[in-house]
Every structure is written in structure tokens, then in C-alpha cells.
Design a protein around this motif. Structure first.
Motif, short mmCIF file in Angstrom:
data_model
loop_
_atom_site.label_atom_id
_atom_site.label_comp_id
_atom_site.label_asym_id
_atom_site.label_seq_id
_atom_site.Cartn_x
_atom_site.Cartn_y
_atom_site.Cartn_z
N GLY A 336 0.89 -1.23 -0.02
CA GLY A 336 0.04 0.08 -0.04
C GLY A 336 0.97 1.27 0.05
N ARG A 337 0.16 2.37 0.00
CA ARG A 337 0.97 3.64 -0.16
C ARG A 337 0.93 4.58 0.98
NH1 ARG A 337 -1.24 2.14 -4.84
NH2 ARG A 337 0.19 2.05 -6.95
N ASP A 338 -0.22 4.35 1.90
CA ASP A 338 -0.31 5.43 3.00
C ASP A 338 -0.33 4.46 4.38
OD1 ASP A 338 -3.10 4.58 3.48
OD2 ASP A 338 -3.85 6.18 1.89
N VAL A 339 -0.28 5.29 5.36
CA VAL A 339 -0.16 4.62 6.71
C VAL A 339 -1.42 3.57 6.80
CG1 VAL A 339 1.44 6.23 7.53
CG2 VAL A 339 -0.98 6.77 7.77
N ARG A 340 -2.27 4.08 6.54
CA ARG A 340 -3.84 3.53 7.03
C ARG A 340 -3.90 2.27 5.90
NH1 ARG A 340 -6.75 6.60 10.27
NH2 ARG A 340 -6.10 8.71 10.37
N GLU A 341 -3.45 2.33 4.69
CA GLU A 341 -3.64 1.24 3.56
C GLU A 341 -2.63 0.13 3.97
OE1 GLU A 341 -4.48 1.44 -1.04
OE2 GLU A 341 -2.47 2.33 -0.57
N GLN A 342 -1.56 0.42 4.69
CA GLN A 342 -0.57 -0.60 4.98
C GLN A 342 -0.61 -1.47 5.99
OE1 GLN A 342 3.17 1.52 5.17
NE2 GLN A 342 2.83 2.62 3.42
N VAL A 343 -1.80 -1.32 6.71
CA VAL A 343 -2.18 -2.11 7.81
C VAL A 343 -3.15 -3.12 7.71
CG1 VAL A 343 -2.87 -2.33 10.23
CG2 VAL A 343 -1.63 -0.18 9.71
N HIS A 344 -2.86 -4.47 7.79
CA HIS A 344 -4.01 -5.44 7.51
C HIS A 344 -4.49 -6.10 8.83
CE1 HIS A 344 -6.13 -8.43 5.63
NE2 HIS A 344 -5.35 -9.71 5.87
N VAL A 345 -5.85 -5.98 9.10
CA VAL A 345 -6.33 -6.64 10.15
C VAL A 345 -7.28 -7.82 9.60
CG1 VAL A 345 -7.82 -6.21 12.15
CG2 VAL A 345 -6.48 -4.49 11.32
N ARG A 346 -7.03 -8.73 10.30
CA ARG A 346 -7.94 -9.86 10.10
C ARG A 346 -8.13 -10.89 11.38
NH1 ARG A 346 -3.25 -13.31 6.66
NH2 ARG A 346 -1.52 -13.37 8.45
N PRO A 347 -9.07 -11.76 11.42
CA PRO A 347 -9.46 -12.47 12.72
C PRO A 347 -8.19 -13.20 13.14
CG PRO A 347 -11.19 -12.66 10.95
CD PRO A 347 -10.08 -11.93 10.38
N TRP A 348 -8.24 -13.43 14.34
CA TRP A 348 -7.08 -14.29 15.00
C TRP A 348 -6.90 -15.82 14.49
CZ3 TRP A 348 -2.60 -14.50 17.42
CH2 TRP A 348 -2.00 -15.50 17.97
N GLY A 349 -5.88 -16.23 13.90
CA GLY A 349 -5.90 -17.68 13.56
C GLY A 349 -6.24 -17.70 12.22
N GLU A 350 -6.70 -16.71 11.48
CA GLU A 350 -6.95 -16.70 9.89
C GLU A 350 -5.98 -16.88 9.17
OE1 GLU A 350 -9.00 -13.87 6.71
OE2 GLU A 350 -10.35 -14.59 8.35
N GLN A 351 -5.53 -17.87 8.28
CA GLN A 351 -4.29 -17.99 7.34
C GLN A 351 -4.77 -17.44 6.07
OE1 GLN A 351 -1.67 -18.99 8.93
NE2 GLN A 351 -0.04 -19.14 7.24
#
Length: 465
Positions: A336-351
Motif C-alpha cells: 500500500g501507499r499510505d499509513v492506513r492502507e499498509q495495515v491489514h487486520v484479520r481475525p486471529w488464526g485466519e491464514q
């Protein structure tokens, strides 16, 4: 080494990985036994199979200390080496030539350990096994189902069946893959990581929990809408490629005709409307991936999990069982390009891989270091030059002026002591995104800030502590 083709290829990959992650060089060696491998690594040698004894024969006896793993064992090895020196044994080959029974009778358990290593062997040779095949259980949903409780009931039977297969064969697995097929032929697949505690992560109830969480996500139509949106993007790119191949220019600056633009907007609006039909599943399957004999879990290359790690993983799994699949989230860095786009949040344990790959170029991306604090909501600010005139992003995507002051929403002003940028990000024409630019600004006596300029004005997105 078999996976990478040869020991030489594996050594090159290790050296490259350490250099990229740490900025330091390292040496890698290969040999049959533990001591021979450690000595080979310190010298960067690749000892051929069966040549460890000859490789160690001329090495000094003091190199036995390289195989000690604790301070206490290191002191014991030093005492043994001192005793061997006083007996006239100064090379590892001299120790290896002695009868094993005599060494054990004279030097005990520690002497036997040193004798085995000096011969280029291991006390516990590595256990080789054939990779186990993945285990899959599946069922056809007839009639098709569109309710979570009905699909979960079928998933419970699959979970019990899969757990029975694993127990009967004394197997464990590292990941669970949950897959479903809709009545439209769309395949929905998601993998979940099992916990590091072995059997605790493979009980029927915990497998059922993961199936239920995934079904709740799928039956909300979000996953199918995303798949349809991606298919639409593929159609847009295909149309552009065909038009470029035929040499037919478009009417707009991007080379697209007005009909293309209208078609893309109309198609996307149709897929994002409230009339999206519900998701109906016709098949459900659960597959055990990374299958291995129970109790024979391979430790990680850079160190295995500690007891505290295992307890923490189990505690988080229990919290997730109470709150649901999306109640416990894990964050990771993506592209990603900006600071918000570079963070990926997903459920714990999801692969699964992040939607934005980290190894892409990403033109306009902010350079490191990343800001320490990202504000929950951007704070509106004004950027002014020395004369008090507001600095804006001009039509050619540059700054119209020299930043000298930043006026905050509270009314105070901060003097700019230095700035870098701007890093310009151009929007996607079909999504209505306007160009924006990021600016790193340093102040006198307060933390630096990351500012973003859009057609609407300036805002502070993050702080550098």
C-alpha cells in the motif's frame, strides 16, 4: 535442502534472508553431525555426506565447546577438554579413534557425548518421514442452505468426522482449510491456523467454531460481493487491453471512451446495490493441511515456541470462542501507499496472504521510518507559508508555496523547521478518488507530523514520536 534443490541453494537463501532482515552477513555450513555442522558454519564449509569425521579429525579439542548449549554445560565441556589435554589428546581425531566402551568407562556420560560428536555423528539422528497426505471431508448440501445454523449443523458432522480420522491415524495438522461452493459456482476458500498446543486445537468443538465463524462471514454476502467486484475489475482490464490491442483511442485522458466509463460505473453500482441476492451454499468441505504425526511437530528454524507462547495462544483461542471469529483481531503490515492502507487486520488464526502484497513497488509510498502514532481520525490543519498564505496542492500535483507554519484546529500555530515531500498519490478514475499528497513536517520543540493534502485542504494523519 531437498525442498530448495541442494544444500548450496539453501545456504544462499539463508545468507540472503539474514542480510535482508538484519543488514549483517552470516556464514552457513553443512555437515552430518551437530559439531561438524557448527564448525562448518563458522568456516563457511560444505562438508560432503560421510566426510564429517575426516573434517573434524584435525580440529583442536577446544572446539567441543561450540556444541555446548548452556553456560553450565559449557563449563563442564571446558573441564573435559582440560582433562583431555593433560592426557595428551589435543585433536578431535585422537578422541574419535578411542574405543567407545573405554571412553565411557573413563569419562562417563559427558565423554560419550564428546566421543560421538568427534566421530561426526549425533546422539539423536534426525528422523526422516514421508509427508502425510492432506485429509478432506466434504458433504453436498441438498437442498442448498442459506442459513448459518443449518450450514453449521452440517459443519459439525464434518468436524467430528475429520477429528475421528486424525485420531485414528495419530495425526495432527497445522492448518484447517474451509471451503464452500455457492449455487452460482463461486468457490469460497479460507484457511485457519490451528494453535501450537497440538490436540487442543483440533477438538470437534473448536473446528466447528471456525466453520461457524467462516459461514457467518460468507452468508452475509460480503465474500461473494467481493468476488463479483474483482471479476468486474478483471473485465475492465480486459476491455482496456482489447482496446489497446486494436489501437482504438478513447475519448477521455485515460484512453477510455465515455461508454466504457458509464458501463463500469453502472456495473459496479448494480453489484453494490441493496438488491444483491442472498448467498446459497451447495457444498461444504473441511481439509486438514500440513498433516504430520502427532507429537512430532517440527520446531521453527529461528527458535521454537516457549511455554508462555503456548499458554498465550490458548488464552486467545478461548477469548475468540467467547467473542466470535471477528471479536479478536491481529494486525500485520501489507503493501500500500499510505499509513492506513499498509495495515491489514484479520481475525486471529485466519491464514492467508494479505490483499496488498508487500513486495510490490507501490509508487508514491511513504519512505521509512513509519510514524509511531496514527490518529483515529485525521485532524484538519492549515499549512501556511512565511507570509501567512495557505499552501495548497496545485493542479500539476505539486505544492504551491513553501511550508513555514501549521495552524491546528485548536487555533495554535507551530513553526516548521523542516519538511520532506510531497509524495503524490493519484486516484483511480473509476472509483472517484482524487489526487492527494503526503508531507513530512518537523517542528521546533514538538514531534514531527505526517500531513496529507487533498482538494478539500490539509489534515494531520500521524505523529512521529
Amino acid at each position: 535442502s531437498r525442498y530448495h534443490g541442494s544444500e548450496e541453494n539453501l545456504a544462499e537463501r539463508l545468507v540472503e534472508a539474514v542480510a535482508q532482515q538484519t543488514g549483517h552477513e552470516c556464514a552457513v555450513g553443512t555437515a552430518d553431525g551437530l559439531l561438524a555442522a557448527v564448525v562448518a558454519a563458522r568456516t563457511g564449509a560444505l562438508v560432503p555426506p560421510g566426510g564429517s569425521a575426516g573434517f573434524l579429525a584435525s580440529r583442536p579439542m577446544t572446539e567441543l565447546g561450540f556444541a555446548a548449549t548452556t553456560e553450565d554445560s559449557g563449563r563442564q565441556v571446558d573441564e573435559l577438554v582440560d582433562l583431555l589435554h593433560r592426557l595428551g589428546l589435543r585433536r578431535l581425531g585422537q578422541l574419535a579413534a578411542l574405543p567407545a566402551a573405554d571412553v565411557h568407562a573413563r569419562f562417563g556420560r559427558l565423554g560419550t557425548w564428546a566421543h560421538v560428536l568427534a566421530r561426526g555423528e549425533d546422539e539423536r539422528p534426525p528422523v526422516r518421514r514421508r509427508p502425510e497426505a492432506d485429509l478432506e471431508v466434504a458433504t453436498a448440501l441438498d437442498p442448498p442452505v442459506d442459513r448459518v445454523d443449518t450450514a453449521t449443523f452440517a459443519g459439525r458432522r464434518l468436524a467430528e468426522e475429520l477429528h475421528t480420522l486424525l485420531v485414528e491415524r495419530s495425526l495432527t495438522c497445522g492448518r484447517l482449510e474451509i471451503a464452500a461452493r455457492t449455487d452460482e459456482g463461486t468457490d469460497l476458500v479460507r484457511a485457519w491456523r490451528t494453535d501450537l498446543g497440538g490436540w487442543g486445537g483440533l477438538s470437534p468443538s473448536r473446528i466447528t467454531d471456525r466453520i461457524r465463524w467462516q459461514l457467518e462471514s460468507w452468508l452475509s454476502a460480503t465474500a461473494v460481493a467481493t468476488a463479483r467486484s474483482r471479476a468486474l475489475d478483471d473485465r475492465v482490464r480486459l476491455r482496456d487491453a482489447r482496446r489497446a490491442a486494436t489501437g482504438r483511442p478513447g475519448d477521455g485522458p485515460t484512453g477510455r471512451t465515455d461508454e466504457d466509463v458509464q458501463w463500469a460505473f453502472d456495473a459496479r453500482a448494480a453489484h453494490e446495490s441493496d438488491d444483491t441476492p442472498p448467498v446459497t451454499l451447495v457444498r461444504l468441505s473441511v481439509t486438514a493441511l500440513d498433516v504430520a504425526p502427532a507429537g512430532a511437530e517440527q520446531g521453527r528454524l529461528w527458535g521454537g515456541p516457549s511455554g508462555g507462547d503456548l499458554r498465550a495462544h490458548r488464552a486467545m483461542d478461548r477469548v475468540q470462542a467467547i467473542l466470535g471469529g471477528s471479536g479478536l483481531l491481529a494486525a500485520s503490515v501489507q503493501g500500500g501507499r499510505d499509513v492506513r492502507e499498509q495495515v491489514h487486520v484479520r481475525p486471529w488464526g485466519e491464514q492467508g496472504a494479505a490483499p496488498l502484497p508487500l513486495d510490490r513497488p507501490w509508487p508514491g509510498r511513504l519512505p521509512p521510518p513509519a510514524p509511531a502514532t496514527v490518529l483515529p481520525e485525521p485532524e484538519p490543519v492549515q499549512v501556511q507559508d512565511a507570509a501567512g498564505v495557505e499552501v495548497l496542492l496545485d493542479g500539476r500535483e505539486g505544492l504551491a508555496g513553501e511550508p513555514a507554519w501549521v495552524r491546528w484546529s485548536q487555533g495554535r500555530r507551530s513553526r516548521v523547521s523542516g519538511w520532506a515531500g510531497p509524495w503524490v498519490l493519484t486516484g483511480r478514475w473509476w472509483s472517484g478518488q482524487s489526487p492527494r499528497a503526503h508531507l513530512q513536517v518537523a517542528f521546533d520543540g514538538e514531534p514531527a507530523a505526517l500531513l496529507v493534502a487533498t482538494t478539500a485542504g490539509w489534515a494531520c494523519e500521524a505523529r512521529y514520536d
